[in-house]
Scaffold this motif. Structure first.
Motif, PDB file in Angstrom:
ATOM      1  N   UNK A  76      33.723  -5.489  24.906  1.00 55.20           N
ATOM      2  CA  UNK A  76      34.969  -6.014  23.347  1.00 55.20           C
ATOM      3  C   UNK A  76      34.329  -5.187  22.164  1.00 55.20           C
ATOM      4  N   UNK A 105      37.331  -5.732  19.280  1.00 55.99           N
ATOM      5  CA  UNK A 105      38.393  -6.270  18.491  1.00 55.99           C
ATOM      6  C   UNK A 105      38.195  -5.865  16.968  1.00 55.99           C
ATOM      7  N   UNK A 162      39.165  -3.860  22.662  1.00 58.02           N
ATOM      8  CA  UNK A 162      38.845  -3.332  23.096  1.00 58.02           C
ATOM      9  C   UNK A 162      39.911  -3.295  24.245  1.00 58.02           C
ATOM     10  N   UNK A 176      41.985  -8.508  30.602  1.00 57.92           N
ATOM     11  CA  UNK A 176      41.500  -9.368  31.106  1.00 57.92           C
ATOM     12  C   UNK A 176      41.824 -10.639  30.618  1.00 57.92           C
ATOM     13  N   UNK A 177      40.121 -10.883  29.832  1.00 55.40           N
ATOM     14  CA  UNK A 177      40.228 -12.214  28.786  1.00 55.40           C
ATOM     15  C   UNK A 177      40.550 -12.562  27.981  1.00 55.40           C
ATOM     16  N   UNK A 228      44.209 -13.308  26.828  1.00 50.30           N
ATOM     17  CA  UNK A 228      45.046 -15.408  26.631  1.00 50.30           C
ATOM     18  C   UNK A 228      44.039 -16.123  26.048  1.00 50.30           C
ATOM     19  N   UNK A 229      42.878 -15.503  25.753  1.00 48.75           N
ATOM     20  CA  UNK A 229      41.869 -16.697  25.193  1.00 48.75           C
ATOM     21  C   UNK A 229      42.624 -16.178  23.421  1.00 48.75           C
ATOM     22  N   UNK A 244      45.721 -18.497  23.184  1.00 47.26           N
ATOM     23  CA  UNK A 244      45.425 -20.008  22.704  1.00 47.26           C
ATOM     24  C   UNK A 244      44.492 -20.184  22.146  1.00 47.26           C
ATOM     25  N   UNK A 299      42.889 -20.558  17.988  1.00 52.00           N
ATOM     26  CA  UNK A 299      43.688 -20.998  16.656  1.00 52.00           C
ATOM     27  C   UNK A 299      44.249 -18.734  16.049  1.00 52.00           C
TER      28      UNK A 299
END
Lengths: 441, 292, 281
Positions: A12, A14, A89, A95-96, A99-100, A103, A105
């Motif tokens: 990760x 961000x 990254x 991958x995750x 989507x997260x 979903x 906020x």
């Protein structure tokens, strides 16, 4: 442009890059009012302050600086709007990560996505706004041909604003080394390719370097090779688990990777090092060839500005059932979140991104775009790649952007095992079938 | 003492609540997640024990326990026994041993991440220290792609683990040996005992308890290894160094299978608890019979 | 007397062998770190071509470049903030709880202690999936709290057992005397227990801070913003970006390592006892 199909080792990173929003409410923001159509009326044309979030995998520093310029341009024209980049990254994003974000906020209003299966999932999950009418507006109209929307249209609605069509694998070679060992023409058939490898090996070069620790590098290349041998449809069927992998055709396709290992045509560290480390062997001229995608051009500008290089597409495979002129690649673009409260403003932002001067800035930073720039693209390699992509009859989807990630990972693992000489094609394929068995539902 | 009945609970409340919230609650929730087919945000579909059935058929998952077993056995030698050996060496009655003690302990101070990166470079097949040394000694045929070869990668990692932790166990044993009364040595020396005799007949038996503790730490700690494996190989090549923790992170954060990953986590938790209980029983039995 | 004994038992040959062997052995043991230091002064091609030679010159240019590009100052500051808050909370909560467990009788204390025993050897992989979910929903991911809370939770069990063991060794009479004097439990805790605990608190502080300073996995999962990353994650991000710029990587690793070694040299007695007691409880 995107190195985002790429998996870097880190999970990760961000970086939420926010700077202060425009201070004064000038009258310029009325300009955005004319784009309001579906549900943007609530925000556009008013002085209400709001933020648009754009999610993407983190780009290189040069591209990022262009993005920041775009942000400034947009915020200057719309003082009530703040643009925020949510950058992750690349591997996490693919991958995750995305989507997260969607979903969570503060879901992004705009996000990067690959056309095809992935976009279809977003449309299905209700995260993609229908952009058909926006694409008819000034600033977007006429920039793209229908062919640029392959994999972006569902139920006759367009869900993506294309940025680039990316070739994800060709074989880059060092021109100087080739001529030194007496290779005058890049190979066009597999047998010529093997003969050239032999010459390079005899001259003490590593013929091909790949850093396959993260599996997608050789995986991408081999997926292309497989589709050439077994046919595009058979490849897609297997990836969608409609037919098994362990067939004589697949075994034959895999045997070419075994050939590379058995003849020592590939670096022996292939599965021990990652993509950048593999590329380092090419850049410091210990290896003569390096299979990689179109993003190589911007990387080479950075790391080996003086190197003379070119590429050739995967040579034709003997008795291959697929289209021997196929290209492996993917169309990319931005999607506007259907749940965004500021769809109109989001599209406005993308109009700035697709404007000729920005397109040119981006291409100078090594990130090519489909939309026309203010100056014509001059880099011969990029032009050649574009040309190849435009003229091929079949575009093959890479495993990790076109299909289920677990299936892609299983195929890529099988490729690594064969390429690294630890499994025969049959063993690797049997293991692959066993691994994906629980995914069939 | 019993005047303030509420106060014991007030004293323990911050620790108990925080621990329950950050550790216990998630363990319980993980247990519930494990019965669902779920990617973490979409709908949760109850599938009973399917995830567990899948886990026991998951070749890589089972293999990862085998790797942990190898890792634990090897690190018992490379960390605990090597630490014991080093402790013996630095407690020899000669001057200047403290300098060696510092040298062996220093790796313990390095963050595991730094250690892992450094050794990734040592093992690098193109410019790494190890292959360079082998070439220097004209042992070219011994050079290897240490981390890229499935036959050597796991052992290479165990050696790094040993390098990093042997000094730690050495220090534990050193502290124990320091507490052995001096007159025991003195009479042994007077009897003409060699350093070797002293090591095996005095030092080791006297710190037997510490060795047991160290073995427990090494075995239970083996399950927790992550940083080293993640940075050096991330389970590769061909899952040859895949351990439960690295595989779990992949299943959850790369594949997005929260439900399945939870089942894998629950199984691992049970295994660790089981091993802990067994070790505890062994220790108790041992102490009853061999008390001194 | 002792000197003469040594001479008699350890012959000159033994001593020679011992010193030579130990010197060579510890040099080999130490060499990877020396190699890392030397490589941090080299250029990339030198690293490839002359792995053994001394660096051409001791040039700290690589270091300053790595420090700046790697945003090390941010990462160091974040690590300091997270670690110090973690340690403060662990010390406070654990000493309160251990006092109650050791000196006050109350229902449920056995059960609570059992719970902390469980926490002693749970790998974080047993709980990070759901923890991630909870933190996500409480919106504390991407804040310092996302690290401090689990670090405190993970550090508490060991701290409590260590402090409790120490308090158990303090005679009850001392407290009873204070109690008769009319001291409430809280006064008792502050004025009598805390001062006694200080040496053990130092031990707890050392191993707690080393643990949270070095923690990687949770930091990787819970903190995404570059400005909040701790050293391990920052280093990982840095290395994935500059994976083939070996001189910078070696420099970054060296920069992180040297303070740790200096701290060890200055405080080695405390650190050694902190680490060993911490693990032996």
């Amino acid at each position: 442009m995107k190195k985002a199909i790429i998996g870097l080792a880190v999970l990760s990173s961000v970086a939420a890059l926010t700077t202060g929003c425009g201070s004064s409410n000038s009258n310029e923001n009325a300009a955005s009012g004319n784009t309001a159509s579906t549900n943007a009326g609530a925000t556009n044309g008013s002085d209400e302050k709001f933020t648009i979030r754009l999610a993407d995998g983190s780009p290189g520093d040069e591209v990022l600086s262009v993005w920041n310029k775009v942000k400034d341009m947009y915020e200057k024209a719309h003082p009530n709007v703040t643009v925020e980049f949510v950058l992750q990254d690349p591997q996490l994003y693919q991958t995750m990560g995305l989507p997260s974000l969607l979903n969570g906020e503060n879901a992004p209003d705009i996000y990067f996505e690959w056309a095809g299966d992935r976009l279809k999932t977003r449309v299905h999950d209700g995260f993609a706004a229908d952009l058909t009418s926006y694409l008819e507006q000034d600033g977007l109209k006429g920039k793209f041909s229908e062919g640029n929307f392959v994999g972006m249209v569902y139920d006759n609605k367009k869900y993506m604003i294309p940025t680039d069509s990316q070739v994800t694998n060709v074989i880059w070679y060092n021109k100087k080394i080739f001529s030194k060992v007496g290779i005058t023409q890049p190979p066009t058939t597999w047998d010529e390719f093997m003969a050239d490898c032999e010459k390079l090996k005899a001259a003490n070069y590593i013929p091909i370097t790949t850093g396959n620790k993260d599996l997608w590098t050789a995986g991408n290349w081999n997926a292309h090779l497989i589709s050439r041998v077994v046919g595009e449809q058979a490849y897609a069927d297997a990836m969608e688990l409609k037919s098994p992998f362990n067939t004589p055709e697949f075994a034959k396709a895999m045997s070419y990777m075994k050939q590379l290992w058995d003849n020592k045509y590939i670096n022996d560290s292939v599965n021990g090092i990652n993509d950048d480390e593999g590329a380092a062997l090419f850049f410091n001229e210990r290896a003569a060839m390096y299979p990689s995608g179109g993003w190589f051009v911007s990387g080479a500008k950075d790391k080996a500005p003086d190197m003379e290089y070119d590429y050739f597409n995967l040579p034709t495979m003997p008795d291959g059932k697929g289209d021997q002129g196929s290209v492996i690649g993917v169309l990319e673009g931005y999607v506007v979140n259907k749940n965004s409260k500021h769809i109109g403003a989001a599209v406005d932002y993308l109009k700035v991104l697709e404007s000729p001067e920005v397109v040119t800035m981006l291409s100078q930073a090594g990130s090519s775009m489909i939309a026309p720039g203010s100056e014509p693209e001059t880099d011969p390699t990029i032009l050649k790649l574009k040309d190849m992509m435009d003229n091929t009859k079949s575009v093959v989807s890479p495993p990790d952007t076109g299909y289920n990630l677990e299936v892609a990972d299983a195929l890529n693992s099988a490729t690594a095992e064969v390429l690294g000489g630890v499994s025969t094609p049959e063993q690797a394929l049997a293991k692959l079938d066993a691994k994906v068995a629980p995914l069939k539902k | 003492m019993h005047k303030f009945r509420l106060s014991p609970y007030l004293f323990t409340a911050p620790a108990v609540l925080l621990f329950s919230f950050t550790i216990l609650l998630p363990i319980v929730m993980t247990f519930f997640f494990s019965f669902y087919d779920w990617n973490g945000f979409g709908t949760m579909k109850f599938i009973g024990f399917d995830n567990y059935v899948r886990a026991f058929h998951d070749h890589i998952y089972l293999l990862s326990y085998w790797h942990i077993l190898i890792y634990i056995i090897l690190t018992i030698f490379l960390e605990v026994f090597a630490g014991l050996f080093l402790a013996g060496l630095i407690t020899v009655k000669l001057k200047g041993t403290s300098l060696f003690r510092v040298a062996f302990f220093t790796p313990v101070m390095l963050p595991m991440l730094v250690t892992s990166f450094m050794w990734r470079f040592v093992y690098n097949s193109d410019f790494g220290l190890l292959n360079a040394v082998l070439k220097f000694l004209h042992l070219d045929s011994w050079t290897n792609v240490w981390l890229g070869n499935p036959h050597t990668a796991l052992y290479a990692l165990c050696i790094v683990s040993g390098w990093s932790y042997a000094g730690f166990y050495m220090t534990i044993f050193y502290a124990g040996i320091q507490r052995i009364p001096n007159d025991i040595y003195e009479s042994a020396y007077l009897d003409g005992a060699t350093e070797r005799d002293i090591f095996f007949k005095i030092k080791i038996p006297m710190i037997k308890n510490l060795v047991e503790v160290a073995l427990t730490l090494c075995i239970l700690g083996g399950f927790q290894g992550f940083d080293l494996f993640y940075v050096m190989t991330n389970g590769g090549p061909y899952n040859a160094t895949e351990i439960v923790t690295t595989y779990l992170v992949k299943v959850v954060f790369t594949n997005g299978s929260i439900g399945y990953g939870s089942a894998l986590a629950v199984v691992m938790t049970l295994v660790v608890v089981g091993v802990g209980v067994v070790l505890n029983m062994l220790k108790r039995n041992g102490n009853e019979t061999l008390e001194y | 007397m002792e000197m003469s004994m040594r001479k008699s038992s350890n012959s000159a040959a033994f001593r020679l062998f011992y010193y030579v062997f130990m010197s060579v052995f510890s040099l080999v043991y130490f060499y990877p770190m020396i190699w890392m230091l030397f490589s941090s002064f080299r250029g990339n091609s030198e690293i490839f071509n002359k792995p053994f030679s001394l660096p051409a010159k001791v040039d700290f240019h690589n270091w300053s470049k790595a420090w700046q590009i790697g945003k090390m100052s941010t990462y160091v500051m974040n690590s300091v903030i997270v670690t110090s808050l973690t340690v403060v909370f662990i010390l406070l909560f654990a000493s309160l709880a251990s006092f109650a467990f050791s000196k006050l009788k109350f229902k449920g204390s056995k059960l609570m202690l059992l719970m902390f025993v469980f926490g002693l050897f749970m790998p974080m992989q047993s709980f990070f999936i759901a923890q991630n979910y909870i933190f996500d929903h409480l919106h504390i991911k991407n804040t310092y709290w996302a690290l401090i809370l689990p670090y405190v939770g993970m550090g508490l069990p060991l701290a409590i057992f260590l402090l409790k063991a120490y308090l158990d060794s303090i005679p009850k009479e001392m407290m009873e005397a204070a109690n008769i004097d009319g001291c409430g439990n809280l006064r008792l805790f502050w004025s009598i227990i805390m001062p006694l605990l200080i040496p053990s608190l130092a031990t707890v502080a050392i191993f707690s801070s080393l643990n949270s300073w070095n923690e990687l996995l949770l930091a990787l999962l819970y903190v995404q913003s570059d400005s909040l990353k701790t050293i391990p994650v920052g280093l990982l991000a840095f290395s994935s970006k500059h994976v083939t710029d070996y001189k910078l990587l070696f420099s970054a690793l060296t920069i992180i390592t040297i303070p740790m070694i200096l701290i060890y040299i200055f405080f080695h007695k405390h650190i050694v006892s902190g680490l060993t007691e911490g693990s032996l409880k």
